[in-house]
Design a protein around this motif. Structure first.
Motif, mmCIF file in Angstrom:
data_model
loop_
_atom_site.group_PDB
_atom_site.id
_atom_site.type_symbol
_atom_site.label_atom_id
_atom_site.label_comp_id
_atom_site.label_asym_id
_atom_site.label_seq_id
_atom_site.Cartn_x
_atom_site.Cartn_y
_atom_site.Cartn_z
ATOM 1 N N GLU A 72 40.132 41.173 50.197
ATOM 2 C CA GLU A 72 41.337 40.346 50.145
ATOM 3 C C GLU A 72 41.886 40.359 48.719
ATOM 4 O OE1 GLU A 72 42.943 35.796 50.979
ATOM 5 O OE2 GLU A 72 40.982 36.070 50.053
ATOM 6 N N GLU A 93 41.250 37.369 42.581
ATOM 7 C CA GLU A 93 42.324 36.464 42.147
ATOM 8 C C GLU A 93 42.653 36.759 40.687
ATOM 9 O OE1 GLU A 93 44.414 34.054 43.575
ATOM 10 O OE2 GLU A 93 45.177 34.145 41.528
ATOM 11 N N ARG A 94 43.949 36.721 40.337
ATOM 12 C CA ARG A 94 44.352 37.033 38.965
ATOM 13 C C ARG A 94 44.564 35.797 38.089
ATOM 14 N NH1 ARG A 94 49.724 36.059 38.090
ATOM 15 N NH2 ARG A 94 49.784 37.195 36.120
ATOM 16 N N THR A 135 47.558 39.018 50.249
ATOM 17 C CA THR A 135 48.198 37.744 50.601
ATOM 18 C C THR A 135 49.256 37.344 49.573
ATOM 19 O OG1 THR A 135 46.514 36.358 49.549
ATOM 20 C CG2 THR A 135 46.127 36.998 51.829
ATOM 21 N N GLN A 164 51.378 28.462 43.063
ATOM 22 C CA GLN A 164 50.892 29.282 44.174
ATOM 23 C C GLN A 164 50.758 28.408 45.415
ATOM 24 O OE1 GLN A 164 50.842 32.512 43.596
ATOM 25 N NE2 GLN A 164 51.341 32.072 41.461
ATOM 26 N N THR A 165 50.483 29.047 46.566
ATOM 27 C CA THR A 165 50.456 28.300 47.828
ATOM 28 C C THR A 165 49.266 28.705 48.694
ATOM 29 O OG1 THR A 165 51.884 30.027 48.743
ATOM 30 C CG2 THR A 165 52.968 27.992 48.040
ATOM 31 N N ASP A 190 43.001 41.965 38.308
ATOM 32 C CA ASP A 190 44.231 42.389 38.966
ATOM 33 C C ASP A 190 43.857 43.144 40.236
ATOM 34 O OD1 ASP A 190 46.539 43.570 39.830
ATOM 35 O OD2 ASP A 190 46.821 44.840 38.063
ATOM 36 N N GLY A 191 44.119 42.514 41.375
ATOM 37 C CA GLY A 191 43.722 43.107 42.659
ATOM 38 C C GLY A 191 44.563 44.293 43.080
ATOM 39 N N GLY A 197 44.268 38.223 46.377
ATOM 40 C CA GLY A 197 44.947 36.925 46.317
ATOM 41 C C GLY A 197 44.093 35.823 46.921
ATOM 42 N N SER A 200 43.641 29.491 47.370
ATOM 43 C CA SER A 200 42.823 28.323 47.735
ATOM 44 C C SER A 200 41.466 28.725 48.300
ATOM 45 C CB SER A 200 43.550 27.515 48.810
ATOM 46 O OG SER A 200 43.562 28.244 50.031
ATOM 47 N N GLN A 254 42.014 31.647 53.425
ATOM 48 C CA GLN A 254 42.046 32.904 54.174
ATOM 49 C C GLN A 254 40.683 33.611 54.107
ATOM 50 O OE1 GLN A 254 44.925 35.131 55.831
ATOM 51 N NE2 GLN A 254 42.858 35.553 56.575
ATOM 52 N N ILE A 299 51.501 40.197 41.536
ATOM 53 C CA ILE A 299 51.814 40.572 40.155
ATOM 54 C C ILE A 299 50.682 41.426 39.587
ATOM 55 C CG2 ILE A 299 52.219 39.686 37.818
ATOM 56 C CD1 ILE A 299 53.372 37.156 39.190
#
Ligand code: SAM
Length: 214
Positions: free
Chosen positions: A83, A106-107, A150, A58-59, A133-134, A85, A88, A91, A206
């Motif tokens: 949000e 976050e997943r 994101t 991921q990034t 799962d968002g 995702g 880090s 955001q 995903i």
């Protein structure tokens, strides 16, 4: 001191130079210590004009795209933002300086745990985190004044749109696995309005209402 200087330069050369003008966005980007949201080995690259790896394939997004998406949300200090995702956490940290409360999902468990700890260390007390799962949103906390996705989606998940308040704004990258368009949606009393803000490139969203595969 060094990082504050790099941050100011980032805002001037990458963000203002490309037309971002919302003072709240610029102020948040001057404040959030982006180097603390990447691994120690990458700290000196944290203010560069590019995304960086954060593990788990991921990034952390490029600073400019963070600024562009945040400005598009047209946030006020009363807003509650969702949000999808967390990654880090960078955001979410930017959003937390501008909005009333940030809900972020976050997943990937390891990213969720690491980022939750970081928010506690840095005292981001108005960020609420969730491991799930968002793509199905956060029904119990809806409706939201703003929603930001994101990761790149094959299409706009209608369940997320249904969790947007009247007057709410949403930004989401939509397209195929390799490139997407950044779509902005606004819900007003008459319905949903959509605009294309231009091309972008994100890792995959995903989940149940995103891409099904890894
Ligand atoms: N906002 C992040 C930041 O500031 O670092 C960017 C994170 S990265 C571009 C996208 C993130 O979305 C990844 O951490 C990925 O695991 C997460 N993701 C992908 N699909 C997801 C889903 N269905 N629900 C929650 N998170 C998801």
């Amino acid at each position: 001191m060094k990082y504050q200087r790099l941050r100011n330069e980032m805002v001037t050369k990458q963000i203002i130079a490309r037309g971002i003008s919302d003072p709240r966005v610029l102020s948040a980007m001057r404040k959030v210590p982006r180097h603390l949201f990447v691994s120690e080995a990458m700290m000196d690259q944290a203010y560069g004009d590019y995304p960086l790896p954060i593990g788990e394939q991921q990034t952390i997004s490029q600073p400019y795209i963070v600024a562009e998406m945040t400005q598009a949300l047209q946030l006020t200090p009363e807003d509650r933002v969702l949000e999808i995702g967390t990654g880090s956490g960078y955001q979410a940290a930017i959003l937390s300086h501008i909005a009333f409360r940030v809900y972020t999902i976050e997943r990937i468990y390891s990213l969720y745990v690491r980022t939750r700890k970081l928010f506690d260390q840095l005292r981001y007390h108005n960020i609420v985190t969730r491991y799930s799962d968002g793509t199905t949103g956060w029904k119990e906390e809806s409706p939201f004044d703003a929603i930001i996705v994101t990761a790149g989606a094959p299409e706009i998940p209608s369940v997320l749109v249904s969790q947007l308040a009247v007057g709410g704004r949403m930004v989401i990258p939509v397209g195929d696995r390799h490139s997407q368009d950044l779509i902005k949606l606004v819900r007003d009393p008459h319905g949903i309005h959509q605009a294309n803000l231009g091309g972008c490139r994100f890792v995959k969203l995903i989940g149940e209402h995103g891409w099904r595969d890894q």
